[in-house]
Design a protein around this motif. Structure first.
Motif, short mmCIF file in Angstrom:
data_model
loop_
_atom_site.label_atom_id
_atom_site.label_comp_id
_atom_site.label_asym_id
_atom_site.label_seq_id
_atom_site.Cartn_x
_atom_site.Cartn_y
_atom_site.Cartn_z
N VAL A 38 29.27 -20.47 46.75
CA VAL A 38 28.36 -20.34 45.61
C VAL A 38 27.94 -18.88 45.51
O VAL A 38 27.32 -18.34 46.43
N ASP A 39 28.29 -18.23 44.40
CA ASP A 39 27.94 -16.83 44.18
C ASP A 39 26.76 -16.76 43.22
O ASP A 39 26.88 -17.04 42.03
N LEU A 40 25.60 -16.42 43.76
CA LEU A 40 24.38 -16.35 42.95
C LEU A 40 24.09 -14.94 42.45
O LEU A 40 23.11 -14.73 41.75
N ALA B 191 37.08 -16.53 25.93
CA ALA B 191 36.36 -17.30 26.94
C ALA B 191 34.95 -17.63 26.47
O ALA B 191 34.46 -17.07 25.49
N GLY B 192 34.32 -18.54 27.20
CA GLY B 192 32.93 -18.85 26.89
C GLY B 192 32.57 -20.30 27.11
O GLY B 192 33.31 -21.06 27.74
N ASP B 193 31.44 -20.68 26.55
CA ASP B 193 30.96 -22.05 26.64
C ASP B 193 31.68 -22.94 25.62
O ASP B 193 32.70 -22.53 25.06
N SER B 194 31.15 -24.12 25.36
CA SER B 194 31.85 -25.06 24.48
C SER B 194 31.99 -24.54 23.06
O SER B 194 32.92 -24.93 22.33
N LEU B 195 31.11 -23.62 22.63
CA LEU B 195 31.21 -23.06 21.28
C LEU B 195 32.37 -22.09 21.15
O LEU B 195 32.71 -21.68 20.03
N SER B 196 33.00 -21.73 22.25
CA SER B 196 34.13 -20.80 22.19
C SER B 196 35.44 -21.51 21.89
O SER B 196 36.41 -20.87 21.48
N ILE B 197 35.49 -22.81 22.08
CA ILE B 197 36.78 -23.51 22.11
C ILE B 197 37.44 -23.59 20.73
O ILE B 197 38.58 -23.13 20.55
N THR B 198 36.75 -24.14 19.74
CA THR B 198 37.39 -24.28 18.41
C THR B 198 37.66 -22.92 17.76
O THR B 198 38.78 -22.69 17.28
N PRO B 199 36.68 -21.99 17.69
CA PRO B 199 37.00 -20.67 17.13
C PRO B 199 38.08 -19.95 17.93
O PRO B 199 38.90 -19.23 17.37
N HIS C 199 33.85 -14.44 37.41
CA HIS C 199 35.06 -15.06 36.87
C HIS C 199 35.82 -14.10 35.96
O HIS C 199 37.04 -13.94 36.08
N LEU C 200 35.11 -13.45 35.05
CA LEU C 200 35.78 -12.56 34.09
C LEU C 200 36.35 -11.33 34.77
O LEU C 200 37.37 -10.79 34.34
N SER C 201 35.70 -10.88 35.84
CA SER C 201 36.24 -9.74 36.59
C SER C 201 37.62 -10.08 37.14
O SER C 201 38.54 -9.26 37.07
N GLU C 202 37.78 -11.31 37.64
CA GLU C 202 39.09 -11.73 38.15
C GLU C 202 40.10 -11.89 37.02
O GLU C 202 41.26 -11.51 37.15
N VAL C 203 39.65 -12.46 35.89
CA VAL C 203 40.55 -12.69 34.76
C VAL C 203 41.09 -11.36 34.22
O VAL C 203 42.29 -11.22 33.96
N ARG D 134 20.96 -9.28 32.90
CA ARG D 134 22.19 -10.05 33.07
C ARG D 134 23.18 -9.76 31.95
O ARG D 134 24.38 -9.62 32.18
N VAL D 135 22.69 -9.68 30.73
CA VAL D 135 23.55 -9.40 29.58
C VAL D 135 24.17 -8.01 29.72
O VAL D 135 25.39 -7.83 29.59
N GLY D 136 23.33 -7.00 29.99
CA GLY D 136 23.83 -5.64 30.14
C GLY D 136 24.78 -5.50 31.32
O GLY D 136 25.78 -4.77 31.26
N GLY D 137 24.47 -6.20 32.41
CA GLY D 137 25.34 -6.14 33.58
C GLY D 137 26.70 -6.73 33.31
O GLY D 137 27.73 -6.20 33.76
N LEU D 138 26.74 -7.84 32.57
CA LEU D 138 28.03 -8.45 32.22
C LEU D 138 28.82 -7.52 31.32
O LEU D 138 30.04 -7.33 31.49
#
Length: 367
Positions: free
Chosen positions: A94-96, A130-138, A177-181, A223-227
Protein backbone atom coordinates in the motif's frame (compact mmCIF):
# COMPACT_ATOMS: atom_id res chain seq x y z
CA UNK A 1 -20.86 -77.43 31.68
CA UNK A 2 -21.02 -73.81 32.54
CA UNK A 3 -21.01 -71.34 29.68
CA UNK A 4 -18.68 -68.44 30.11
CA UNK A 5 -20.14 -65.13 29.15
CA UNK A 6 -18.23 -61.98 28.43
CA UNK A 7 -18.98 -59.05 30.64
CA UNK A 8 -21.03 -56.40 28.85
CA UNK A 9 -19.14 -53.49 27.32
CA UNK A 10 -19.57 -50.22 29.05
CA UNK A 11 -20.16 -47.43 26.60
CA UNK A 12 -17.44 -44.82 26.62
CA UNK A 13 -19.54 -41.71 26.82
CA UNK A 14 -16.47 -39.52 27.13
CA UNK A 15 -15.44 -40.30 23.51
CA UNK A 16 -18.77 -39.19 22.12
CA UNK A 17 -19.48 -36.35 24.45
CA UNK A 18 -19.92 -33.13 22.43
CA UNK A 19 -17.37 -30.41 22.98
CA UNK A 20 -18.49 -27.73 25.35
CA UNK A 21 -19.62 -24.49 23.76
CA UNK A 22 -16.87 -22.60 25.52
CA UNK A 23 -14.20 -24.80 23.97
CA UNK A 24 -15.71 -24.38 20.51
CA UNK A 25 -15.54 -20.60 20.82
CA UNK A 26 -11.99 -20.85 22.13
CA UNK A 27 -10.89 -22.99 19.17
CA UNK A 28 -12.57 -20.61 16.74
CA UNK A 29 -10.94 -17.60 18.37
CA UNK A 30 -7.51 -19.22 18.18
CA UNK A 31 -8.07 -20.20 14.53
CA UNK A 32 -9.15 -16.67 13.65
CA UNK A 33 -6.18 -15.19 15.48
CA UNK A 34 -3.72 -17.49 13.72
CA UNK A 35 -5.36 -16.84 10.36
CA UNK A 36 -5.32 -13.11 11.01
CA UNK A 37 -1.62 -13.15 11.90
CA UNK A 38 -0.72 -15.19 8.82
CA UNK A 39 -2.75 -12.86 6.58
CA UNK A 40 -2.09 -9.59 8.41
CA UNK A 41 -0.80 -7.64 5.35
CA UNK A 42 -3.90 -8.48 3.35
CA UNK A 43 -6.23 -7.65 6.21
CA UNK A 44 -4.54 -4.28 6.66
CA UNK A 45 -4.90 -3.45 2.98
CA UNK A 46 -8.57 -4.47 3.05
CA UNK A 47 -9.15 -2.32 6.12
CA UNK A 48 -7.57 0.72 4.47
CA UNK A 49 -9.84 0.34 1.45
CA UNK A 50 -13.07 0.38 3.45
CA UNK A 51 -15.42 3.40 3.35
CA UNK A 52 -14.46 6.16 5.74
CA UNK A 53 -16.01 5.81 9.18
CA UNK A 54 -15.55 4.23 12.59
CA UNK A 55 -15.71 0.70 11.17
CA UNK A 56 -12.70 1.46 8.99
CA UNK A 57 -10.85 2.99 11.94
CA UNK A 58 -11.44 -0.14 14.06
CA UNK A 59 -10.42 -2.44 11.20
CA UNK A 60 -7.21 -0.47 10.62
CA UNK A 61 -6.39 -0.57 14.34
CA UNK A 62 -6.80 -4.34 14.48
CA UNK A 63 -4.93 -4.83 11.21
CA UNK A 64 -2.00 -2.77 12.44
CA UNK A 65 -1.82 -4.78 15.70
CA UNK A 66 -1.81 -8.09 13.80
CA UNK A 67 0.85 -6.74 11.44
CA UNK A 68 3.03 -5.76 14.39
CA UNK A 69 3.06 -9.41 15.46
CA UNK A 70 3.23 -11.03 12.02
CA UNK A 71 6.01 -8.98 10.44
CA UNK A 72 8.79 -9.26 13.08
CA UNK A 73 8.18 -13.00 13.44
CA UNK A 74 8.16 -13.47 9.63
CA UNK A 75 4.77 -15.12 9.87
CA UNK A 76 3.64 -13.16 6.81
CA UNK A 77 6.23 -14.87 4.61
CA UNK A 78 4.12 -17.96 3.71
CA UNK A 79 1.49 -15.63 2.25
CA UNK A 80 4.17 -13.67 0.37
CA UNK A 81 5.61 -16.92 -0.98
CA UNK A 82 2.25 -18.09 -2.29
CA UNK A 83 1.71 -14.71 -3.96
CA UNK A 84 5.11 -14.95 -5.62
CA UNK A 85 4.29 -18.42 -6.97
CA UNK A 86 1.02 -17.04 -8.37
CA UNK A 87 2.82 -14.12 -9.99
CA UNK A 88 1.15 -11.61 -7.67
CA UNK A 89 4.07 -10.32 -5.65
CA UNK A 90 3.37 -6.97 -4.05
CA UNK A 91 -0.40 -7.45 -3.92
CA UNK A 92 -0.44 -6.39 -0.28
CA UNK A 93 1.72 -3.29 -0.78
CA UNK A 94 0.00 0.00 0.00
CA UNK A 95 1.61 3.25 -1.18
CA UNK A 96 0.18 6.18 0.77
CA UNK A 97 2.74 8.72 -0.48
CA UNK A 98 1.76 11.44 -2.94
CA UNK A 99 4.30 13.71 -4.62
CA UNK A 100 4.47 17.42 -3.89
CA UNK A 101 4.84 20.03 -6.64
CA UNK A 102 8.40 20.51 -7.84
CA UNK A 103 7.65 23.88 -9.41
CA UNK A 104 8.46 26.84 -7.11
CA UNK A 105 5.37 28.10 -5.28
CA UNK A 106 6.16 31.75 -6.12
CA UNK A 107 8.51 31.83 -9.10
CA UNK A 108 10.19 35.14 -9.81
CA UNK A 109 9.81 34.70 -13.56
CA UNK A 110 6.76 33.43 -15.45
CA UNK A 111 7.11 29.86 -16.72
CA UNK A 112 8.33 29.44 -20.27
CA UNK A 113 5.86 28.08 -22.77
CA UNK A 114 7.48 25.08 -24.49
CA UNK A 115 8.05 25.12 -28.23
CA UNK A 116 5.09 23.73 -30.16
CA UNK A 117 6.03 20.21 -31.20
CA UNK A 118 5.07 18.78 -34.59
CA UNK A 119 3.70 15.29 -35.14
CA UNK A 120 2.92 13.29 -38.26
CA UNK A 121 1.96 9.77 -39.37
CA UNK A 122 5.61 8.75 -39.26
CA UNK A 123 6.16 10.37 -35.86
CA UNK A 124 2.73 10.36 -34.16
CA UNK A 125 1.73 11.86 -30.84
CA UNK A 126 1.67 8.92 -28.41
CA UNK A 127 -1.24 9.34 -26.01
CA UNK A 128 -2.49 7.39 -22.99
CA UNK A 129 -6.03 7.86 -21.68
CA UNK A 130 -6.71 7.26 -18.00
CA UNK A 131 -8.90 8.20 -15.07
CA UNK A 132 -11.99 7.36 -13.09
CA UNK A 133 -15.27 6.05 -14.54
CA UNK A 134 -15.91 9.37 -16.32
CA UNK A 135 -12.84 8.73 -18.47
CA UNK A 136 -14.12 5.55 -20.08
CA UNK A 137 -16.74 6.64 -22.63
CA UNK A 138 -14.96 9.86 -23.76
CA UNK A 139 -11.71 7.89 -23.83
CA UNK A 140 -13.22 5.28 -26.14
CA UNK A 141 -14.50 8.09 -28.34
CA UNK A 142 -11.04 9.63 -28.46
CA UNK A 143 -9.57 6.29 -29.51
CA UNK A 144 -12.19 6.08 -32.29
CA UNK A 145 -11.65 9.66 -33.52
CA UNK A 146 -7.85 9.81 -33.32
CA UNK A 147 -7.02 7.81 -36.48
CA UNK A 148 -8.68 10.50 -38.61
CA UNK A 149 -6.05 13.00 -37.47
CA UNK A 150 -3.29 10.91 -39.00
CA UNK A 151 -0.88 12.11 -36.32
CA UNK A 152 -2.21 10.73 -33.02
CA UNK A 153 -1.56 7.22 -31.76
CA UNK A 154 -3.53 6.18 -28.67
CA UNK A 155 -1.71 3.55 -26.65
CA UNK A 156 -3.85 0.64 -25.52
CA UNK A 157 -7.39 0.90 -24.23
CA UNK A 158 -8.74 3.36 -21.67
CA UNK A 159 -6.95 2.89 -18.35
CA UNK A 160 -10.10 3.46 -16.30
CA UNK A 161 -10.43 2.69 -12.59
CA UNK A 162 -13.84 3.33 -11.08
CA UNK A 163 -14.25 5.10 -7.73
CA UNK A 164 -10.67 6.38 -7.71
CA UNK A 165 -9.02 9.78 -7.47
CA UNK A 166 -6.47 11.68 -5.40
CA UNK A 167 -8.43 11.55 -2.13
CA UNK A 168 -7.57 7.97 -1.16
CA UNK A 169 -4.17 6.69 -2.36
CA UNK A 170 -4.67 3.45 -0.42
CA UNK A 171 -7.48 2.58 -2.84
CA UNK A 172 -5.49 3.54 -5.94
CA UNK A 173 -2.33 5.64 -6.16
CA UNK A 174 -2.60 7.56 -9.44
CA UNK A 175 0.79 9.34 -9.36
CA UNK A 176 2.65 6.05 -8.80
CA UNK A 177 0.58 4.25 -11.43
CA UNK A 178 0.95 6.91 -14.12
CA UNK A 179 4.69 7.18 -13.50
CA UNK A 180 4.99 3.50 -14.41
CA UNK A 181 2.65 3.83 -17.41
CA UNK A 182 4.55 6.79 -18.89
CA UNK A 183 7.96 5.20 -18.32
CA UNK A 184 6.87 1.97 -20.01
CA UNK A 185 5.19 3.58 -23.00
CA UNK A 186 7.43 6.53 -23.88
CA UNK A 187 4.35 8.75 -24.00
CA UNK A 188 4.06 12.29 -25.31
CA UNK A 189 0.74 13.09 -23.64
CA UNK A 190 -1.71 11.84 -21.03
CA UNK A 191 -5.45 12.54 -21.10
CA UNK A 192 -6.65 12.33 -17.51
CA UNK A 193 -10.09 12.50 -15.90
CA UNK A 194 -10.07 12.74 -12.10
CA UNK A 195 -11.93 14.53 -9.34
CA UNK A 196 -15.50 13.28 -9.27
CA UNK A 197 -14.67 10.88 -6.42
CA UNK A 198 -12.54 13.34 -4.47
CA UNK A 199 -15.30 15.25 -2.67
CA UNK A 200 -14.50 13.59 0.65
CA UNK A 201 -11.94 13.74 3.43
CA UNK A 202 -8.39 13.06 2.27
CA UNK A 203 -6.46 10.03 3.54
CA UNK A 204 -2.85 8.95 3.04
CA UNK A 205 0.16 11.18 3.64
CA UNK A 206 -1.05 14.67 4.44
CA UNK A 207 -4.60 13.41 4.90
CA UNK A 208 -6.96 16.00 6.28
CA UNK A 209 -10.60 16.98 6.56
CA UNK A 210 -13.26 18.21 6.53
CA UNK A 211 -14.06 18.55 2.83
CA UNK A 212 -13.27 21.98 1.32
CA UNK A 213 -11.90 23.37 4.57
CA UNK A 214 -8.85 25.64 4.08
CA UNK A 215 -6.60 22.76 5.16
CA UNK A 216 -8.35 20.41 2.74
CA UNK A 217 -7.97 22.84 -0.16
CA UNK A 218 -4.27 23.34 0.59
CA UNK A 219 -3.61 19.59 0.66
CA UNK A 220 -5.72 18.89 -2.42
CA UNK A 221 -3.86 21.62 -4.30
CA UNK A 222 -0.59 19.99 -3.28
CA UNK A 223 -1.77 16.64 -4.63
CA UNK A 224 -3.01 18.12 -7.90
CA UNK A 225 0.20 20.10 -8.47
CA UNK A 226 2.35 17.14 -7.49
CA UNK A 227 0.60 14.86 -9.97
CA UNK A 228 0.97 17.45 -12.73
CA UNK A 229 4.68 17.88 -12.10
CA UNK A 230 5.33 14.14 -11.84
CA UNK A 231 3.77 13.63 -15.28
CA UNK A 232 5.64 16.58 -16.80
CA UNK A 233 8.89 15.30 -15.30
CA UNK A 234 8.49 12.17 -17.44
CA UNK A 235 8.32 14.35 -20.56
CA UNK A 236 4.56 14.07 -21.10
CA UNK A 237 2.05 16.87 -21.57
CA UNK A 238 -1.06 16.52 -19.43
CA UNK A 239 -4.60 17.17 -20.67
CA UNK A 240 -6.80 17.24 -17.56
CA UNK A 241 -10.56 17.07 -18.15
CA UNK A 242 -12.63 19.30 -15.89
CA UNK A 243 -15.42 17.67 -13.88
CA UNK A 244 -18.57 18.11 -16.00
CA UNK A 245 -21.87 19.53 -14.73
CA UNK A 246 -23.98 17.00 -12.85
CA UNK A 247 -27.73 16.62 -12.45
CA UNK A 248 -27.13 17.22 -8.73
CA UNK A 249 -26.63 20.97 -9.08
CA UNK A 250 -25.90 21.53 -5.39
CA UNK A 251 -23.10 18.97 -5.37
CA UNK A 252 -21.63 20.38 -8.56
CA UNK A 253 -21.82 24.04 -7.49
CA UNK A 254 -20.59 23.58 -3.92
CA UNK A 255 -18.01 20.83 -4.42
CA UNK A 256 -16.95 20.26 -8.00
CA UNK A 257 -16.73 23.88 -9.12
CA UNK A 258 -14.22 24.75 -6.36
CA UNK A 259 -12.25 21.61 -7.21
CA UNK A 260 -12.23 22.55 -10.90
CA UNK A 261 -10.91 25.97 -9.93
CA UNK A 262 -8.01 24.39 -8.03
CA UNK A 263 -7.06 22.34 -11.11
CA UNK A 264 -7.58 25.36 -13.37
CA UNK A 265 -5.25 27.57 -11.33
CA UNK A 266 -2.59 24.87 -11.08
CA UNK A 267 -2.72 24.23 -14.83
CA UNK A 268 -2.28 27.97 -15.46
CA UNK A 269 1.07 27.80 -13.65
CA UNK A 270 2.27 25.25 -16.21
CA UNK A 271 1.38 26.67 -19.65
CA UNK A 272 1.95 24.31 -22.52
CA UNK A 273 2.66 21.47 -20.13
CA UNK A 274 -0.74 21.10 -18.46
CA UNK A 275 -3.98 21.92 -20.27
CA UNK A 276 -7.35 21.99 -18.57
CA UNK A 277 -9.97 20.80 -21.05
CA UNK A 278 -13.21 22.57 -20.18
CA UNK A 279 -16.15 20.20 -20.52
CA UNK A 280 -19.07 22.44 -19.59
CA UNK A 281 -19.12 24.49 -22.84
CA UNK A 282 -19.66 21.39 -25.01
CA UNK A 283 -22.21 19.76 -22.70
CA UNK A 284 -24.62 22.62 -22.02
CA UNK A 285 -26.86 25.09 -23.84
CA UNK A 286 -29.18 28.01 -23.09
CA UNK A 287 -27.01 29.60 -20.43
CA UNK A 288 -25.07 26.62 -19.12
CA UNK A 289 -25.75 24.13 -16.38
CA UNK A 290 -26.55 20.45 -16.62
CA UNK A 291 -28.17 19.15 -19.81
CA UNK A 292 -29.47 15.63 -20.38
CA UNK A 293 -30.14 16.36 -24.06
CA UNK A 294 -28.77 18.79 -26.65
CA UNK A 295 -30.59 20.13 -29.71
CA UNK A 296 -29.66 18.76 -33.11
CA UNK A 297 -29.43 20.55 -36.47
CA UNK A 298 -32.73 19.06 -37.64
CA UNK A 299 -34.65 20.49 -34.71
CA UNK A 300 -34.67 17.38 -32.56
CA UNK A 301 -32.77 16.45 -29.40
CA UNK A 302 -30.11 13.85 -28.65
CA UNK A 303 -29.19 12.38 -25.27
CA UNK A 304 -25.67 13.12 -24.07
CA UNK A 305 -25.80 11.95 -20.44
CA UNK A 306 -26.90 8.64 -18.96
CA UNK A 307 -29.80 8.22 -16.57
CA UNK A 308 -27.62 8.58 -13.47
CA UNK A 309 -26.98 12.24 -14.32
CA UNK A 310 -23.22 11.70 -14.10
CA UNK A 311 -21.82 9.59 -16.94
CA UNK A 312 -21.88 10.05 -20.72
CA UNK A 313 -23.72 8.45 -23.60
CA UNK A 314 -21.69 7.75 -26.73
CA UNK A 315 -22.73 11.11 -28.17
CA UNK A 316 -21.68 12.87 -24.99
CA UNK A 317 -18.38 11.03 -25.06
CA UNK A 318 -17.82 12.13 -28.65
CA UNK A 319 -18.39 15.78 -27.70
CA UNK A 320 -15.82 15.57 -24.91
CA UNK A 321 -13.34 13.76 -27.17
CA UNK A 322 -13.68 16.48 -29.80
CA UNK A 323 -12.91 19.08 -27.13
CA UNK A 324 -9.76 17.14 -26.24
CA UNK A 325 -8.69 17.03 -29.90
CA UNK A 326 -9.25 20.78 -30.19
CA UNK A 327 -7.05 21.36 -27.14
CA UNK A 328 -4.36 19.11 -28.59
CA UNK A 329 -4.36 21.05 -31.86
CA UNK A 330 -3.80 24.27 -29.93
CA UNK A 331 -0.94 22.71 -27.99
CA UNK A 332 0.74 20.72 -30.77
CA UNK A 333 1.19 20.95 -34.52
CA UNK A 334 -0.83 17.98 -35.72
CA UNK A 335 -1.70 19.10 -39.26
CA UNK A 336 1.22 20.80 -41.02
CA UNK A 337 2.31 17.45 -42.46
CA UNK A 338 -0.75 17.65 -44.72
CA UNK A 339 0.33 20.93 -46.34
CA UNK A 340 2.91 20.93 -49.21
CA UNK A 341 6.01 22.90 -48.34
CA UNK A 342 8.05 24.98 -50.80
CA UNK A 343 11.81 25.24 -50.38
CA UNK A 344 13.77 27.82 -52.32
CA UNK A 345 17.08 26.72 -53.68
CA UNK A 346 19.80 29.30 -53.11
CA UNK A 347 21.43 28.33 -56.39
CA UNK A 348 19.88 29.00 -59.82
CA UNK A 349 16.87 30.61 -58.13
CA UNK A 350 14.85 27.44 -58.58
CA UNK A 351 12.23 26.09 -56.19
CA UNK A 352 11.50 22.54 -55.18
CA UNK A 353 8.06 21.54 -54.01
CA UNK A 354 7.56 18.51 -51.82
CA UNK A 355 4.23 16.88 -51.14
CA UNK A 356 2.78 16.09 -47.75
CA UNK A 357 4.35 13.49 -45.55
CA UNK A 358 3.14 10.07 -46.75
CA UNK A 359 0.67 8.27 -44.59
CA UNK A 360 1.56 5.06 -42.79
CA UNK A 361 -0.43 3.09 -45.38
CA UNK A 362 1.51 4.64 -48.26
CA UNK A 363 4.81 3.86 -46.60
CA UNK A 364 3.78 0.24 -46.20
CA UNK A 365 2.83 0.00 -49.89
CA UNK A 366 6.23 1.27 -50.95
CA UNK A 367 7.87 -1.36 -48.84
Amino acid sequence: MAVKTKPPKIADDTARRPMAAGRIWLVLAIALLVGGILNAPGLRKTALGQPLGWQRDVAIFLGDRLNEVSNPLLLDQPRAGLQALAGRSGDDDVDLSLPSPTRPANPQLPPKVPVKKSFSPLAPLKVAIAGDSLSITPGESLINLSPATGSISTIGSVDGHISTGLARPEVFNWPAHLSEVISAGGLDAVVLTLGSNDDQNLTGDGGVGPLLSPEWETEYRRRVGGLMDSINAKGATLFWLAIPPMSNDVRYDTRYKPMNEIVRSEAAKRPGKVVLVETEPVLTFFGGGYAQYLPTADGGFIQIRTGDGIHFTRTGGDLVAEAVLAAMRKTFDLDSWRTPSTTSASKKGATTTTGPTPTTTEVRKKK
